[in-house]
Enzyme design. Structure first.
Site, mmCIF file in Angstrom:
data_model
loop_
_atom_site.group_PDB
_atom_site.id
_atom_site.type_symbol
_atom_site.label_atom_id
_atom_site.label_comp_id
_atom_site.label_asym_id
_atom_site.label_seq_id
_atom_site.Cartn_x
_atom_site.Cartn_y
_atom_site.Cartn_z
ATOM 1 N NE ARG A 468 -3.380 -0.098 2.885
ATOM 2 C CZ ARG A 468 -4.589 -0.572 2.594
ATOM 3 N NH1 ARG A 468 -5.350 0.081 1.755
ATOM 4 N NH2 ARG A 468 -5.006 -1.696 3.129
ATOM 5 C CG HIS A 498 5.295 -7.897 5.074
ATOM 6 N ND1 HIS A 498 5.632 -8.046 6.403
ATOM 7 C CD2 HIS A 498 5.333 -6.566 4.822
ATOM 8 C CE1 HIS A 498 5.864 -6.861 6.934
ATOM 9 N NE2 HIS A 498 5.694 -5.944 6.001
ATOM 10 C CE1 TYR A 531 10.828 4.354 9.406
ATOM 11 C CE2 TYR A 531 10.239 2.353 8.262
ATOM 12 C CZ TYR A 531 10.030 3.684 8.499
ATOM 13 O OH TYR A 531 9.024 4.356 7.852
#
Length: 767
Positions: A468, A498, A531
């Site tokens: 997305r 994923h 991250y």
């Protein structure tokens, strides 16, 4: 599986949740076992907002956190509110695990969002903006600025803005197709029936706006129905417009002038001030910015999509045309503008926001990166080189010496990029296989895969087109790679791929060797500096065999065979997690020490939560570090007494999924791409990877334990779903887990340099 192809000080303890609603849930009969996912996500964003309010944090970092909360809320409204809207239309009275219907969730979410937005603008107006003014970062009011500054704004308007923007008159509420999340201006015009050609225009809600030569009294009767126009600002022009520093009447620089000052105005303020130039002969009653958010929960019906690539392009177009789920307006907008916009977009009144300040707080990202204000930002923490990687040797040599663990962003992501770049040019590399979920705009990894294919290597890439908000970029990369000869697989029908894995097959004297990278984060070198993630680089034979079988099962649309070490979703990952939790439960029942420590982004799955509840009731010590949504309720007597939940919100986004089970003293540790959510366990292709190397296992266990000693940026979850900030007591030393991890990475490199062999060369007498 089948493959588809081509500052105000705050108290030491600060609760953030909606206590009234959560306490009501806690007292409900029978007891509610789960918290609502949407409300818990909003509590996570409230924890991020607390960072913007923390006076101990540097000013521009506080501004950045405020921008992050705005960006987070945008995505939440697009996806989660959009999804709830669709559910409320089609699911009737079906309730979520917390007992709420979609309509009830929408009402609760709307109330919480309004409070959240009010807090955002209070922090901006009462705390951050005054402090920015003190440090000479000033947003100029064109209605009260000097002639010199106004002239500069007008030059910018006439030189750079007028030629780009185009107003559009609106008739019968027929808006042009405006993009979501953009800034637009709604212009209210006086009726035109009696306007004569020579009449000029004026903006009557801005007393200092420039007047035209015409007589405004001749602009037409007041009783005429107001007319409207829209000016989309688009994304071409920069939103932050620098202006010269203000000068005093005597000509001396006012506070804020000089080398370290920055005066600016937002683009919408410039256009609104000079808007009458767009409407000669018309009287502008008011010009105000607004912003719409469209429903992004538009999914591909894969059963009807013969061409996935074309289908995803249709999804992007559908998202552009989807319904409006939120309307944001300037709080000073007239009733006429407010009613006109609300009725034109058919937006639910609960999701109409009248904001007392600039719309779209992400402009603060631009202020964070200003040059000359480094003292207002955090000291840089440059990523460190891993002591296990010799820059003078190839990555294959370093990995062959033993498994390597990289802890990003404290350690640089460069070795992962370097491994793939070396594979592209190494004559002994035969094949490269990789999954790409999200990548950077100018991805060196994609470029390396293209080079490898052009050099004749067998390159296969699974590109997830259904990632997305990255669909368009992934479509572009997929086409480029296909043209270069890469075998591109467009994900799995009905599932999102994923998992994070790259396999490099290399010919060596002992035969073919597989070098594998497993990760918890994306192959994106940009986000890898922001991250917190884990990378494992290995040539372990069984892991390499499993990784190859996994990859081939995905690309070949075949049934995976039993793996030696890996667990994959949606087939075995859920079962492995449940078995590991139940194993600790049984050991505790037998009187053995049992312990679980887990780090996740989200914990939502009710089966996993129930299994953790059972483990707690058996006496298992359970520590959960869940950054975002946690639907489990800790500390409930008789249900979750031994479960502790914390959340770390700090400089870097905590993103790694890491799991420890004591396992009778055998210490099983895993990294994973999957959170414990139904979508990850049942509707995505994910990996759970065991960590085998003893030193790495020890380091990861100590890292998990470190987070629970954080008393600077950790929050402890309460039984009702609220969170309380953990602060050091007078007897405790302050401990910030991210700072400790960075200092450990720095020390490891310092120790390596100090331990390097020194060669002594003696002076010899000349002959």
């Amino acid at each position: 599986m089948s493959a588809s192809r081509p500052a105000k000080p705050k108290p030491a303890v600060q609760p953030t949740a909606d206590r009234k609603s959560s306490e009501a849930l806690a007292q409900a009969e029978p007891p509610v076992r789960y918290l609502n996912r949407e409300l818990e996500w909003l509590e996570f964003n409230a924890r991020v907002l607390e960072q913007a309010q923390d006076p101990q944090i540097q000013l521009l970092e506080r501004a950045k956190f405020l921008a992050i909360t705005g960006s987070n809320l945008d995505e939440f409204v697009m996806v989660r509110v959009g999804s709830l809207k669709l559910q409320s239309q089609g699911s009737g009275g079906r309730r979520d695990p917390a007992g709420l219907t979609a309509a009830e969730q929408l009402q609760a979410v709307a109330r919480r969002c309004h409070r959240h937005v009010q807090s955002q603008y209070r922090i901006l107006q009462d705390e951050i903006q005054p402090l920015l003014d003190q440090r000479h970062i000033t947003r100029v009011d064109l209605n009260q600025c000097s002639d010199r500054t106004l002239a500069a704004a007008e030059r910018h308007f006439r030189g750079d803005v007028v030629a780009v923007l185009s107003p559009q008159a609106l008739h019968d509420r027929r808006f042009p197709m405006l993009p979501g999340l953009g800034i637009h201006l709604c212009v209210q015009l006086r009726g035109v029936a009696e306007l004569s050609p020579q009449n000029g225009s004026q903006v009557i809600d801005k007393p200092s706006s420039r007047k035209s030569k015409g007589d405004s009294a001749n602009a037409g009767p007041d009783e005429h129905e107001p007319q409207f126009a829209v000016i989309p600002l688009g994304r071409t022009l920069p939103r932050i417009v620098p202006l010269p520093s203000e000068k005093s009447a005597a000509g001396a620089a006012m506070p804020g002038g000089g080398e370290h000052s920055f005066h600016y105005v937002l683009l919408e303020d410039v256009v609104a001030h000079f808007v009458s130039d767009f409407f000669p002969g018309r009287e502008v009653v008011q010009c105000k910015p607004f912003r719409i958010t469209r429903n992004a929960d538009v999914e591909l019906r894969e059963d009807g999509a013969g061409d996935l690539l074309g289908g995803m392009e249709e999804v992007l177009e559908s998202r552009r045309l989807s319904d409006v789920v939120r309307l944001e307006m300037d709080a000073s907008s007239s009733d006429a503008i407010r009613n006109y916009l609300t009725e034109s977009f058919y937006v639910d009144p609960d999701f109409v926001f009248n904001n007392d300040g600039p719309l779209d707080l992400t402009y603060l990202f631009g202020l964070h990166s200003l040059e000359g204000f480094s003292s207002l930002r955090d000291d840089p923490w440059p990523p460190q080189r891993s002591p296990k990687i010799d820059p003078t040797e190839t990555m294959f040599t370093s990995i062959a010496a033993g498994d390597i663990m990289l802890m990003h962003p404290y350690e640089t992501f460069d070795p992962v990029v370097r491994l793939i770049e070396e594979a592209a040019t190494d004559p002994d590399v035969l094949a490269v296989k990789q999954i790409l979920y999200r990548t950077s705009r100018n991805s060196p990894i994609v470029a390396a895969l293209i080079r490898a294919a052009e050099r004749g290597k067998y390159v296969t890439a699974i590109v997830e087109l259904k990632a997305r908000f990255d669909e368009a970029r992934n479509i572009e990369w997929a086409r480029e790679m296909e043209q270069a000869g890469v075998q591109v697989i467009y994900g799995i029908r009905g599932l999102k791929t994923h998992a994070k894995v790259c396999i490099i097959v290399r010919r060596e004297p002992q035969g073919l060797v597989r070098y594998v990278h497993f990760g918890t984060g994306n192959y994106n070198e940009s986000t890898a500096s922001l991250y917190g993630d884990i990378s494992i680089l290995t040539k372990d034979e069984s892991l390499g065999t499993d990784a190859t079988m996994f990859f081939n099962a995905v690309t070949g649309a075949s049934q995976p065979q039993p793996f030696q070490q890996l667990s994959i979703a949606p087939l075995t990952l859920r079962r492995t997690i449940l078995e590991m939790i139940r194993g600790e439960t049984e050991r505790s029942k037998q009187g053995q020490k049992a312990e679980i420590i887990v780090k996740l982004n989200a914990l939502v799955d009710t089966e996993v939560i129930d299994t953790l509840y059972e483990a707690s009731q058996a006496g298992v010590s359970i520590q959960l570090n869940v950054r975002g949504v946690c639907c489990l309720r800790p500390g409930i007597p008789g249900l979750s007494d031994s479960i502790e939940v914390i959340s770390i919100v700090d400089r870097f986004l905590e993103h790694a999924r890491l799991m420890y089970f004591r396992h009778g003293g055998d210490n099983k540790i895993f990294i994973s791409s999957a959170d414990w959510m139904p979508r990850n366990l049942d509707r995505r292709v994910e990996l759970l990877v065991p960590v085998n190397e003893p030193t790495i296992r020890k380091t990861l266990r100590e890292t998990l334990q470190l987070y629970f000693r954080d008393n600077q940026n950790a929050w402890r979850m309460q039984p009702d779903g609220s969170y309380e900030r953990i602060r050091a007591t007078k007897k405790q030393k302050p401990l910030r887990s991210q700072e400790v991890l960075y200092k450990q990475a720095v020390k490891a490199m310092q120790d390596l340099k100090q331990s390097s062999h020194v060669t002594f060369e003696t002076h010899r007498p000349s002959k």
